[in-house]
Motif scaffolding. Structure first.
Motif, short mmCIF file in Angstrom:
data_model
loop_
_atom_site.label_atom_id
_atom_site.label_comp_id
_atom_site.label_asym_id
_atom_site.label_seq_id
_atom_site.Cartn_x
_atom_site.Cartn_y
_atom_site.Cartn_z
N VAL A 14 -2.89 -2.04 -6.16
CA VAL A 14 -3.27 -2.22 -5.21
C VAL A 14 -3.94 -0.91 -4.77
N ASP A 15 -3.28 -0.06 -4.56
CA ASP A 15 -3.87 1.08 -4.90
C ASP A 15 -4.50 2.11 -5.48
N LYS A 16 -4.54 1.94 -7.34
CA LYS A 16 -5.55 2.15 -7.77
C LYS A 16 -6.43 1.19 -8.57
N GLY A 17 -6.37 -0.72 -6.97
CA GLY A 17 -8.18 -0.93 -8.00
C GLY A 17 -7.81 -1.99 -8.65
N PHE A 18 -6.33 -2.54 -9.14
CA PHE A 18 -5.96 -3.46 -10.16
C PHE A 18 -6.44 -5.13 -9.81
N ALA A 19 -5.88 -4.71 -8.60
CA ALA A 19 -5.66 -6.39 -7.30
C ALA A 19 -5.76 -5.55 -6.72
N ASN A 20 -7.01 -6.95 -5.80
CA ASN A 20 -7.48 -5.89 -4.05
C ASN A 20 -6.76 -7.29 -3.05
N ALA A 21 -6.19 -6.70 -1.91
CA ALA A 21 -4.92 -7.37 -0.81
C ALA A 21 -5.41 -8.25 -0.26
N LYS A 22 -7.90 -9.04 -0.97
CA LYS A 22 -8.02 -10.08 -0.53
C LYS A 22 -7.71 -11.16 -1.03
N LYS B 262 1.72 -2.02 -4.09
CA LYS B 262 1.48 -1.57 -3.33
C LYS B 262 0.27 0.05 -4.33
N ALA B 263 1.42 0.59 -4.66
CA ALA B 263 0.95 2.28 -4.90
C ALA B 263 0.49 1.87 -6.87
N GLU B 264 0.63 1.05 -7.20
CA GLU B 264 0.73 1.04 -8.55
C GLU B 264 -0.55 -0.38 -9.14
N GLY C 287 4.59 -11.66 4.03
CA GLY C 287 4.81 -10.20 3.02
C GLY C 287 4.01 -9.30 2.68
N CYS C 288 2.54 -9.40 2.21
CA CYS C 288 1.89 -8.29 2.25
C CYS C 288 2.04 -6.96 4.05
N LYS C 289 2.10 -7.82 4.71
CA LYS C 289 2.57 -6.94 6.04
C LYS C 289 3.39 -6.27 5.55
N LYS C 290 4.50 -6.55 5.16
CA LYS C 290 5.53 -6.25 5.11
C LYS C 290 6.03 -5.24 4.43
N LEU C 291 4.66 -4.57 3.60
CA LEU C 291 4.63 -4.43 2.54
C LEU C 291 3.90 -3.21 2.74
N GLY C 292 2.91 -3.14 3.03
CA GLY C 292 1.69 -2.58 3.74
C GLY C 292 1.04 -2.14 3.08
N ILE C 293 0.31 -3.75 2.79
CA ILE C 293 -0.54 -4.25 1.48
C ILE C 293 -2.13 -4.42 2.43
N GLY C 294 -3.00 -4.20 2.39
CA GLY C 294 -3.86 -4.93 3.36
C GLY C 294 -4.10 -3.83 4.70
N GLY C 295 -4.94 -4.87 5.37
CA GLY C 295 -5.30 -4.13 6.59
C GLY C 295 -3.66 -4.68 7.90
#
Length: 352
Positions: free
Chosen positions: A326-334, A322-324, A344-352
C-alpha cells in the motif's frame, strides 16, 4: 579539382555522414504482438498489458501494438498467433496457454524471421529468442518456506499432520517451475505432503472441488495449504469455509491480486507474492524494441537455452502488506478496504 569543388564534395560527404548517424539513432518502428494466455487471472487485463502498452508508448511511439487473450484455449492462441503474423508482427511476446504446444509456434515465427519473447511462462523444448519473467522456481520455494516458518512459529508440530499442495496448470511450464520450488521449500521441513493436485487451467472452481475432497479425506490432519497462486488460494479457502472449518488453515498464494490481498487482510490467506506485472511487461517492451532496432539483446542468465531476465519475487503477509504494497503504491486502500475488509484494514493501519 577546384577548392570550391573540394568544399562541395566535403560538405556532401559530411551531410551523408550526418544522415547516417541520424538514421542509426532514429527511433524504431514496427508491429509488436502481446499474446496472453487466460482471463482466469485478472492480472493480464489489469496490469500486464497496460504496463506493456505504456512502456512501448515511451520507447517506440510509432510502433503498433496488437493484444490478444486466448482465454485458456491453446487452439485459439494458435489462431491469434497466425493472425498477428498476418498483420505484420515482427516481434511476438507470448505467454503460452500450453508450453509444449507453443514450441511449434516459436519454430514457425523464427522461420519467418520473427522474434519471439517468452513471457512469464517459458517454452522449455524450443529456445525462444528471449525469456522474461519473475523467478518462478523461487516463487514456489519462497511461499512454501514462508508457510513452514509460520507453522513452526505457531507451534504446529509436524507430527500433527501435513500440508496439501495445490499446483497450477499441468500445461504451464511456469507452474512446473513453481511446483519444483514448492517441493524444495517443503523438503526437510518436517511437514509431510498429504496430497497434491495440478489444477487444470489454474481454475479456482477446480481447485475448490479438489480441496473439498481432501478435507473429507484428511480433515484436521491438514495444517496448511501451499496454493500456487491467489486464484487457487481463493478456491482453497472457499472449500474450507463451505466445510465449516474455522479457522481456515494457513494458505499461500501468488500474484498479489486485489482478491488475494483482501483475503490476507481478512486473515483467511497467509501470504502471496508481490510481483508487479508492470515490471516484467516493461522489460519485455524494452527487449521487443531492441529486436525491432536490430540491436543485440543479452540476457542476465540462461534458462532452457534461452537468454533470460528473471526478477526476484517478494513474499507478502499481514506483517508487511501496508509497507510493501500500500505505502509503495502497488495497491491502494480505496480498492482493498471495501465491505467486510474495512475492519481488517483498520487493524493493520491501512487507509484512513
Amino acid at each position: 579539382m577546384t577548392r570550391v569543388h573540394t568544399q562541395l564534395i566535403g560538405a556532401a560527404a559530411l551531410s551523408l555522414a550526418l544522415a547516417g548517424i541520424t538514421s542509426a539513432y532514429a527511433a524504431p518502428s514496427g508491429t509488436v504482438a502481446f499474446l496472453m494466455p487466460d482471463q482466469a487471472s485478472t492480472r493480464y487485463e489489469q496490469h500486464d498489458f497496460p504496463g506493456f502498452k505504456a512502456e512501448m508508448g515511451k520507447l517506440c511511439p510509432d510502433c503498433k501494438v496488437l493484444y490478444q487473450n486466448a482465454n485458456a484455449d491453446a487452439s485459439q492462441q494458435q489462431q491469434q498467433f497466425n493472425s498477428v503474423i498476418a498483420q505484420g508482427a515482427k516481434v511476438i511476446v507470448l505467454d503460452p496457454v500450453d508450453s509444449t504446444a507453443a514450441a511449434s509456434l516459436v519454430h514457425m515465427a523464427q522461420s519467418q524471421g520473427i522474434k519471439v519473447i517468452a513471457y512469464d511462462r517459458p517454452v522449455p523444448s524450443t529456445p525462444a529468442d528471449y525469456y522474461v519473467s519473475f523467478d518462478n522456481e523461487e516463487i514456489g520455494k519462497s511461499i512454501a518456506q514462508s508457510l513452514v516458518a509460520h507453522l513452526k512459529e505457531s507451534g504446529v508440530a509436524g507430527s500433527k499432520g501435513g500440508v496439501l499442495e495445490v499446483n497450477g496448470s499441468p500445461t504451464d511450464a511456469a507452474a512446473g517451475l513453481i511446483k519444483k520450488g514448492i517441493h524444495e521449500g517443503l523438503q526437510g521441513s518436517g511437514y509431510k505432503t498429504l496430497s497434491e493436485y495440478d489444477t487444470p487451467e489454474w481454475a479456482p472452481p477446480k481447485a475448490q472441488q479438489w480441496v473439498s475432497g481432501q478435507i473429507t479425506r484428511f480433515g484436521p490432519q491438514i495444517v496448511g495449504v501451499v496454493a500456487a497462486n491467489d486464484g487457487t488460494a481463493g478456491g482453497t479457502i472457499a472449500a474450507f469455509k463451505a466445510a465449516g472449518v474455522n479457522p481456515v488453515p494457513p494458505v499461500t498464494g501468488n500474484d498479489a491480486t486485489t482478491a488475494g490481498l483482501q483475503l490476507i487482510i481478512a486473515g483467511d490467506q497467509y501470504n502471496t507474492i508481490l510481483k508487479p506485472s508492470e515490471i516484467v511487461a516493461g522489460a519485455a517492451a524494452k527487449v521487443a524494441v531492441g529486436f525491432l532496432d536490430g540491436k543485440p539483446v543479452k540476457g542476465e542468465t540462461t534458462l532452457f537455452k534461452t537468454p533470460s531476465q528473471l526478477f526476484k519475487p517478494a513474499v507478502i503477509t499481514q506483517k508487511n502488506i501496508k509497507a510493501e504494497v500500500v505505502d509503495k503504491g502497488f495497491a491502494n486502500a480505496k480498492d482493498l478496504c471495501t465491505g467486510r475488509y474495512a475492519d481488517g484494514c483498520k487493524k493493520l493501519g491501512i487507509g484512513g
